[in-house]
Scaffold this active site. Structure first.
Site, PDB file in Angstrom:
ATOM      1  N   ALA A   1       3.186  -1.189  -4.462  1.00 44.62           N
ATOM      2  CA  ALA A   1       2.884   0.090  -5.105  1.00 44.62           C
ATOM      3  C   ALA A   1       1.655   0.697  -4.438  1.00 44.62           C
ATOM      4  O   ALA A   1       0.855  -0.011  -3.815  1.00 44.62           O
ATOM      5  CB  ALA A   1       2.629  -0.128  -6.591  1.00 44.62           C
TER       6      ALA A   1
ATOM      7  N   GLY B   1       5.162  -4.802  -4.967  1.00 45.84           N
ATOM      8  CA  GLY B   1       6.376  -4.035  -5.252  1.00 45.84           C
ATOM      9  C   GLY B   1       7.350  -4.039  -4.083  1.00 45.84           C
ATOM     10  O   GLY B   1       8.561  -3.892  -4.283  1.00 45.84           O
TER      11      GLY B   1
ATOM     12  N   GLU C   1       9.212  -7.176  -4.509  1.00 42.12           N
ATOM     13  CA  GLU C   1      10.074  -7.011  -5.697  1.00 42.12           C
ATOM     14  C   GLU C   1      11.282  -6.133  -5.373  1.00 42.12           C
ATOM     15  O   GLU C   1      12.367  -6.360  -5.909  1.00 42.12           O
ATOM     16  CB  GLU C   1       9.256  -6.398  -6.838  1.00 42.12           C
ATOM     17  CG  GLU C   1       8.238  -7.384  -7.398  1.00 42.12           C
ATOM     18  CD  GLU C   1       7.240  -6.728  -8.339  1.00 42.12           C
ATOM     19  OE1 GLU C   1       6.562  -5.782  -7.898  1.00 42.12           O
ATOM     20  OE2 GLU C   1       7.152  -7.155  -9.499  1.00 42.12           O
TER      21      GLU C   1
ATOM     22  N   GLU D   1      -0.465  -9.419  -6.388  1.00 48.13           N
ATOM     23  CA  GLU D   1      -1.057  -8.660  -7.497  1.00 48.13           C
ATOM     24  C   GLU D   1      -2.225  -9.393  -8.149  1.00 48.13           C
ATOM     25  O   GLU D   1      -3.168  -8.770  -8.643  1.00 48.13           O
ATOM     26  CB  GLU D   1       0.007  -8.356  -8.563  1.00 48.13           C
ATOM     27  CG  GLU D   1       1.063  -7.351  -8.132  1.00 48.13           C
ATOM     28  CD  GLU D   1       2.256  -7.968  -7.414  1.00 48.13           C
ATOM     29  OE1 GLU D   1       2.173  -9.136  -6.978  1.00 48.13           O
ATOM     30  OE2 GLU D   1       3.272  -7.270  -7.280  1.00 48.13           O
TER      31      GLU D   1
HETATM   32  N1  DAK Z   1      -1.304   1.013  -1.402  1.00 46.35           N
HETATM   33  C1  DAK Z   1      -2.002   2.021  -0.803  1.00 46.35           C
HETATM   34  N2  DAK Z   1      -2.434   1.957   0.456  1.00 46.35           N
HETATM   35  C2  DAK Z   1      -2.167   0.848   1.157  1.00 46.35           C
HETATM   36  C3  DAK Z   1      -1.448  -0.227   0.605  1.00 46.35           C
HETATM   37  C4  DAK Z   1      -1.009  -0.110  -0.737  1.00 46.35           C
HETATM   38  N3  DAK Z   1      -0.268  -1.058  -1.347  1.00 46.35           N
HETATM   39  N4  DAK Z   1      -1.351  -1.190   1.545  1.00 46.35           N
HETATM   40  C5  DAK Z   1      -1.973  -0.720   2.630  1.00 46.35           C
HETATM   41  N5  DAK Z   1      -2.461   0.508   2.405  1.00 46.35           N
HETATM   42  C6  DAK Z   1      -3.207   1.370   3.328  1.00 46.35           C
HETATM   43  C7  DAK Z   1      -4.604   0.837   3.605  1.00 46.35           C
HETATM   44  O1  DAK Z   1      -5.486   1.205   2.590  1.00 46.35           O
HETATM   45  C8  DAK Z   1      -4.898   1.512   4.920  1.00 46.35           C
HETATM   46  O2  DAK Z   1      -5.222   2.851   4.655  1.00 46.35           O
HETATM   47  P1  DAK Z   1      -6.374   3.598   5.496  1.00 46.35           P
HETATM   48  O3  DAK Z   1      -7.594   2.764   5.319  1.00 46.35           O
HETATM   49  O4  DAK Z   1      -5.866   3.586   6.917  1.00 46.35           O
HETATM   50  O5  DAK Z   1      -6.446   4.949   4.889  1.00 46.35           O
HETATM   51  C9  DAK Z   1      -3.547   1.499   5.632  1.00 46.35           C
HETATM   52  O6  DAK Z   1      -2.562   1.369   4.596  1.00 46.35           O
HETATM   53  C10 DAK Z   1      -3.386   0.325   6.577  1.00 46.35           C
HETATM   54  O7  DAK Z   1      -3.709  -0.852   5.854  1.00 46.35           O
HETATM   55  P2  DAK Z   1      -4.732  -1.947   6.423  1.00 46.35           P
HETATM   56  O8  DAK Z   1      -5.812  -1.291   7.228  1.00 46.35           O
HETATM   57  O9  DAK Z   1      -5.164  -2.782   5.266  1.00 46.35           O
HETATM   58  O10 DAK Z   1      -3.798  -2.744   7.406  1.00 46.35           O
HETATM   59  P3  DAK Z   1      -3.780  -4.289   7.719  1.00 46.35           P
HETATM   60  O11 DAK Z   1      -2.753  -4.461   8.773  1.00 46.35           O
HETATM   61  O12 DAK Z   1      -5.152  -4.809   7.980  1.00 46.35           O
HETATM   62  O13 DAK Z   1      -3.287  -4.993   6.372  1.00 46.35           O
HETATM   63  C11 DAK Z   1      -1.827  -5.339   4.460  1.00 46.35           C
HETATM   64  C12 DAK Z   1      -1.995  -4.749   5.901  1.00 46.35           C
HETATM   65  C13 DAK Z   1      -0.462  -4.860   3.965  1.00 46.35           C
HETATM   66  C14 DAK Z   1      -1.859  -6.848   4.514  1.00 46.35           C
HETATM   67  C15 DAK Z   1      -2.993  -4.828   3.568  1.00 46.35           C
HETATM   68  O14 DAK Z   1      -3.053  -3.411   3.703  1.00 46.35           O
HETATM   69  C16 DAK Z   1      -2.797  -5.162   2.129  1.00 46.35           C
HETATM   70  O15 DAK Z   1      -3.117  -6.263   1.685  1.00 46.35           O
HETATM   71  N6  DAK Z   1      -2.284  -4.194   1.342  1.00 46.35           N
HETATM   72  C17 DAK Z   1      -2.170  -4.313  -0.094  1.00 46.35           C
HETATM   73  C18 DAK Z   1      -1.018  -5.221  -0.442  1.00 46.35           C
HETATM   74  C19 DAK Z   1      -0.933  -5.390  -1.947  1.00 46.35           C
HETATM   75  O16 DAK Z   1      -1.862  -5.828  -2.595  1.00 46.35           O
HETATM   76  N7  DAK Z   1       0.204  -5.039  -2.457  1.00 46.35           N
HETATM   77  C20 DAK Z   1       0.474  -5.139  -3.881  1.00 46.35           C
HETATM   78  C21 DAK Z   1       0.132  -3.821  -4.535  1.00 46.35           C
HETATM   79  S1  DAK Z   1       0.271  -3.957  -6.281  1.00 46.35           S
HETATM   80  C22 DAK Z   1       4.120  -1.183 -11.991  1.00 46.35           C
HETATM   81  C23 DAK Z   1       4.555  -2.407 -11.726  1.00 46.35           C
HETATM   82  C24 DAK Z   1       4.318  -2.965 -10.483  1.00 46.35           C
HETATM   83  C25 DAK Z   1       3.620  -2.339  -9.531  1.00 46.35           C
HETATM   84  C26 DAK Z   1       3.139  -1.120  -9.837  1.00 46.35           C
HETATM   85  C27 DAK Z   1       3.373  -0.529 -11.040  1.00 46.35           C
HETATM   86  N8  DAK Z   1       4.417  -0.582 -13.254  1.00 46.35           N
HETATM   87  C28 DAK Z   1       4.973  -1.419 -14.265  1.00 46.35           C
HETATM   88  C29 DAK Z   1       4.286   0.806 -13.451  1.00 46.35           C
HETATM   89  C30 DAK Z   1       3.380  -2.937  -8.274  1.00 46.35           C
HETATM   90  C31 DAK Z   1       2.195  -3.340  -7.953  1.00 46.35           C
HETATM   91  C32 DAK Z   1       1.888  -3.651  -6.574  1.00 46.35           C
HETATM   92  O17 DAK Z   1       2.717  -3.637  -5.676  1.00 46.35           O
END
Ligand code: DAK
Length: 255
Positions: A61, A106, A109, A129
């Protein structure tokens, strides 16, 4: 649009396109639901590939969007998100996820909503998460545990660690691992083969397995039994049996 449906030769590809990481913002989540409905309704879509492009499947997400949501906003939103993913999981046709690069949160998922997952050698999957002070909220606690078992799912969910393609294969989180450049091709080939099958029987098989897994065994057997009997009303069943008697096994062409 950040996600589109492209259809060719019986296979619909749901393609995410929100660089750099295909972060799933609210608009993308809503659009996924619309496309799931479209893929379900269209007769020219007989199987589906879920794909995020050559570099990344989806990093979850959109955290930057989610950061500004409060408790009330998330209560209002959370059912919609789950339902958009459930709409993908309920497409009554074979669905293959083609996973390159990251499939996190997500993104993982979403891949779990497919029937099968083809991963590139560069794939990294996980439910990070917990590192945000959260738990999976788009079905991860349920679909991951059902797919790979509760203790392996808890390991991934409690630690938030990412697994590479080879470990994902061992865990049963993905079904095939291929060189990154071949992921889409392999998933498409798999979907194409299934697209040539008997559509109603494939729907019956998918619903019997998926709904049966949610029920006690007697209910599951009743679902199976009713679908089995119902298939005797289909032209494909006649075609399949006639073809067997006249030409031997596995030669039927289904309409
Ligand atoms: N969201 C927003 N931006 C993201 C992102 C994300 N999930 N993942 C990466 N980016 C952005 C980074 O902030 C960066 O942006 P800038 O700084 O260039 O503006 C750009 O993408 C490149 O990322 P990195 O510089 O971090 O690149 P790396 O290669 O170093 O790392 C990475 C890639 C994918 C390992 C890292 O970016 C990372 O750890 N990303 C977050 C992964 C994460 O935590 N995903 C889970 C998100 S929580 C819901 C239920 C469920 C959900 C939502 C709502 N409801 C019931 C309503 C789901 C929740 C989730 O998925």
């Amino acid at each position: 649009m950040t996600v589109n449906l492209e259809v060719a030769d019986g296979v619909g590809t749901i393609l995410l396109n929100r660089p750099p990481m295909n972060a799933l913002d609210v608009a993308t989540q809503d659009r996924l639901r619309e496309l799931a409905v479209e893929a379900t309704r269209r007769d020219d879509v007989r199987a589906v590939v879920l794909y995020g492009g050559e570099k990344v499947f989806a990093a979850g997400a959109d955290i930057k969007e989610m950061r500004d949501m409060d408790h009330a906003a998330m209560i209002a939103r959370s059912r919609d998100l789950q339902e958009s993913f459930t709409a993908i999981a309920r497409i009554p046709k074979p669905v293959v996820a083609a996973v390159t690069g990251y499939a996190l949160g997500g993104g993982c998922e979403l891949a779990l909503c497919a029937d099968f997952r083809v991963a590139g050698e560069n794939a990294k999957l996980g439910q990070p998460e917990i590192l945000l002070g959260l738990i999976p909220g788009a079905g991860g606690t349920q679909r991951l545990a059902r797919l790979i078992g509760p203790s392996k799912a808890k390991d991934l969910i409690f630690t938030g660690r990412q697994v590479k393609a080879d470990e994902a294969l061992t865990l049963g989180l993905v079904d095939r691992v291929v060189p990154a450049a071949e992921v889409y091709q392999e998933a498409h080939r798999w979907a194409s083969r299934l697209a040539a099958g008997p559509a109603i029987a494939l729907r019956a098989a998918k619903e019997s397995v998926d709904f049966g897994l949610e029920a006690d065994i007697d209910t599951g057997l009743a679902i199976e039994r009713n679908w089995f009997a119902g298939l005797f009303a289909t032209e494909d069943r006649e075609t399949g049996m006639r073809s067997f008697v006249e030409d031997g096994p596995g030669k039927a062409t289904f309409r």
